[in-house]
Enzyme design. Structure first.
Site, mmCIF file in Angstrom:
data_model
loop_
_atom_site.group_PDB
_atom_site.id
_atom_site.type_symbol
_atom_site.label_atom_id
_atom_site.label_comp_id
_atom_site.label_asym_id
_atom_site.label_seq_id
_atom_site.Cartn_x
_atom_site.Cartn_y
_atom_site.Cartn_z
ATOM 1 N N ARG A 289 0.840 -1.204 0.000
ATOM 2 C CA ARG A 289 0.000 0.000 0.000
ATOM 3 C C ARG A 289 0.873 1.252 0.000
ATOM 4 O O ARG A 289 0.399 2.338 -0.340
ATOM 5 C CB ARG A 289 -0.909 0.009 1.223
ATOM 6 C CG ARG A 289 -1.889 -1.147 1.274
ATOM 7 C CD ARG A 289 -2.531 -1.250 2.646
ATOM 8 N NE ARG A 289 -3.317 -0.072 2.958
ATOM 9 C CZ ARG A 289 -3.775 0.213 4.183
ATOM 10 N NH1 ARG A 289 -3.476 -0.585 5.204
ATOM 11 N NH2 ARG A 289 -4.498 1.291 4.390
ATOM 12 N N LYS B 99 -2.228 9.502 4.620
ATOM 13 C CA LYS B 99 -2.327 8.640 5.806
ATOM 14 C C LYS B 99 -1.094 7.738 5.893
ATOM 15 O O LYS B 99 -0.400 7.553 4.888
ATOM 16 C CB LYS B 99 -3.609 7.806 5.746
ATOM 17 C CG LYS B 99 -3.698 6.840 4.550
ATOM 18 C CD LYS B 99 -5.042 6.166 4.527
ATOM 19 C CE LYS B 99 -5.093 5.124 3.413
ATOM 20 N NZ LYS B 99 -6.419 4.522 3.268
ATOM 21 N N HIS B 100 -0.734 7.204 7.072
ATOM 22 C CA HIS B 100 -1.347 7.290 8.396
ATOM 23 C C HIS B 100 -0.363 8.011 9.295
ATOM 24 O O HIS B 100 0.671 7.444 9.649
ATOM 25 C CB HIS B 100 -1.624 5.914 8.946
ATOM 26 C CG HIS B 100 -2.423 5.024 8.036
ATOM 27 N ND1 HIS B 100 -1.854 4.336 6.973
ATOM 28 C CD2 HIS B 100 -3.742 4.729 8.022
ATOM 29 C CE1 HIS B 100 -2.789 3.628 6.353
ATOM 30 N NE2 HIS B 100 -3.952 3.854 6.964
ATOM 31 N N HIS C 64 -5.099 -2.948 13.520
ATOM 32 C CA HIS C 64 -6.444 -3.491 13.692
ATOM 33 C C HIS C 64 -6.506 -4.434 14.899
ATOM 34 O O HIS C 64 -7.576 -4.629 15.479
ATOM 35 C CB HIS C 64 -6.887 -4.266 12.441
ATOM 36 C CG HIS C 64 -7.087 -3.403 11.232
ATOM 37 N ND1 HIS C 64 -6.051 -3.025 10.414
ATOM 38 C CD2 HIS C 64 -8.209 -2.848 10.713
ATOM 39 C CE1 HIS C 64 -6.525 -2.274 9.429
ATOM 40 N NE2 HIS C 64 -7.826 -2.149 9.588
ATOM 41 N N ASP D 221 -8.146 7.270 12.064
ATOM 42 C CA ASP D 221 -8.380 6.016 11.357
ATOM 43 C C ASP D 221 -9.616 5.399 12.013
ATOM 44 O O ASP D 221 -10.174 5.948 12.973
ATOM 45 C CB ASP D 221 -7.153 5.097 11.498
ATOM 46 C CG ASP D 221 -7.064 4.059 10.382
ATOM 47 O OD1 ASP D 221 -8.084 3.822 9.706
ATOM 48 O OD2 ASP D 221 -5.981 3.476 10.204
#
Length: 481
Positions: free
Chosen positions: A84, A117-118, A130, A203
């Site tokens: 990413r 981000k982040h 997460h 987030d």
């Protein structure tokens, strides 16, 4: 449109369109992941991605894009950023972040909010936020020279919003709390030192990197105290609202503080023109999607990104496609990953293609490994991407044992990493190793063309594979006549 009709104030709709709308929606151009643009060295492709993302998003009623990813992925074990990111070089990442924003701003008729981000950088962690609270142990000087560089570029390019990260950064915040709820980071660093005056968004607040630290109401209040304007996906929305209301009543938060954030968001809606037109024109959607030039741009980047890291004996390109065996290692039993690759191989009449899933019994993998012994080469196409709540970016299930069986055989093994480029660390014995840095349909096509010798191979690693290959490395192969 139905939701907009129900709303007194026009709604603003957001989406994680990191690789165009295809990240969340079908029937859109399947742009490759961010890291592919770095491997290809394709600034113009990144501009095209930004332009297409905005057009596709706005056509479907999405006004706020949570992209580009400005993280510098310099940790090979990072389980949630990985491809990413635009890579480990902060200057290259900054240039590509800027190019994405420039492209997105190039069409004044298709305006959306963009988000870097982040913050302050999620690339150097080995924890998925997460499922836990990661820690970035970098010094203030290292943060300045590495993690913060792409964010500065995004701010200079006029990015509308910045999303925080649920991770601890002791060099910036001595208290053991996530950056999301740190006033030192969100206001002191981002607003006061870096001068960002746009929208600050958390987030997702249902991620355990935050919920392990605070209950929903307290998390909401602390995020606002830190300087955030938008509380994204609270774990318990009602509890979050109650917490904020109680904080205002008791004086912990002022009405003026709330009004500042509300005003930022209302002004953003005005900039987007939602007060004039909030509805999607259904008839205009087809013309905004699947643009042929976007397809060509995505294919070109994907092909230029393919990087050959190892090629013992010149096994790539394959000398005899009919006698080689292909094994597609899909991400899971229920995944659609690999179907595009299977289609590409069938279209080229490639024989001996087997699609596997990681939960097959050991006996089946043993039989497949035995079959490979009669092939001239075994091509292993592995799908591994950063995925929420997974916690790692390794081959799944019984795949590692299967790959070891193949490597123990006498036939050369070709490993095609569709996704995580660091897998060579686990299987350094392979004869050839190619990385596409993406699982997108265009990257599957590019991988097949590279292996079969139908296209040149010119990509360069945008990350270091520790002990095996430095960033910038890549074996070039010119296309055969």
């Amino acid at each position: 449109n139905r939701m907009q009709r129900l709303a007194r104030v026009p709604l603003i709709v957001g989406g994680d369109f990191e690789r165009g709308a295809s990240m969340r929606m079908t029937s859109t151009v399947p742009f490759p992941h961010a890291m592919a643009y770095a491997a290809a060295g394709d600034l113009e492709g990144a501009r095209r991605l930004g332009r297409a993302t905005v057009r596709e998003a706005r056509a479907m009623g999405v006004h706020w894009v949570f992209a580009p990813d400005a993280d510098v992925n310099n940790n090979p074990d990072n389980p949630i950023i990985n491809i990413r990111s635009f890579g480990e070089d902060p200057q290259q990442a900054a240039a590509l972040v800027r190019a994405f924003i420039e492209g997105a701003r190039s069409d004044p008729q298709a305006r959306v909010l963009l988000t870097a981000k982040h913050f302050p950088g999620h690339g150097d962690t080995a924890t998925d936020s997460h499922i836990g609270l990661g820690v970035v142990t970098a010094t203030p000087e290292r943060l300045k020279q590495l993690e913060l560089v792409p964010f500065r570029a995004a701010i200079e390019a006029g990015v509308d919003a910045i999303m925080t990260a649920h991770l601890m950064v002791p060099a910036l915040e001595p208290e053991p709390i996530p950056a999301t709820v740190s006033r030192r980071i969100m206001t002191g660093l981002l607003r006061e030192q870096l001068g960002f005056q746009g929208i600050l968004t958390t987030d997702a607040m249902d991620m355990q990197g935050l919920t392990q630290s605070f209950p929903p109401g307290e998390a909401a209040v602390r995020a606002l105290e830190a300087g955030n304007d938008l509380l994204l996906i609270p774990q318990d929305p009602r509890a979050a609202v109650r917490g904020v209301l109680d904080a205002v009543r008791c004086g912990r938060l002022t009405q003026a503080r709330i009004d500042r954030s509300v005003l930022r968001i209302l002004r953003a809606k005005v900039r987007l023109g939602l007060h004039r037109e909030r509805f999607v024109r259904i008839e205009s959607i087809p013309g905004a999607l699947l643009d042929p030039d976007d397809w060509e741009s995505a294919r070109r980047t994907a092909q230029r990104a393919v990087t050959l890291v190892k090629n013992d004996g010149g096994v790539i390109p394959l000398k005899d496609r009919d006698s080689a065996c292909w094994f597609i290692l899909s991400g899971s039993r229920f995944s659609t990953q690999g179907l595009g690759l299977l289609e590409e191989l069938r279209a080229r009449r490639v024989k001996n293609v087997t699609m596997l899933d990681p939960e097959l019994p050991d006996a089946e993998f043993a039989a497949q490994a035995e079959k490979a012994a009669s092939c001239s080469a075994a091509v292993l196409a592995a799908y591994v991407t950063a995925s929420a709540y997974r916690g790692h970016v390794d081959l799944a299930g019984n795949y590692p044992a299967f790959v070891k069986r193949i490597l123990a055989g006498s036939r050369p093994a070709v490993f095609v990493a569709l996704g995580n480029p660091y897998l060579l660390r686990d299987y350094p014995e392979v004869a050839a190793y190619l990385a596409t840095f993406s699982t997108a349909r265009v990257s599957e096509e590019a991988a097949v063309r590279a292996v079969l010798g139908e296209a040149p191979v010119t990509g360069r690693l945008p990350v270091t594979i520790p002990g095996l290959a430095p960033a910038g490395f890549g074996i070039k192969i010119e296309k055969p006549d």
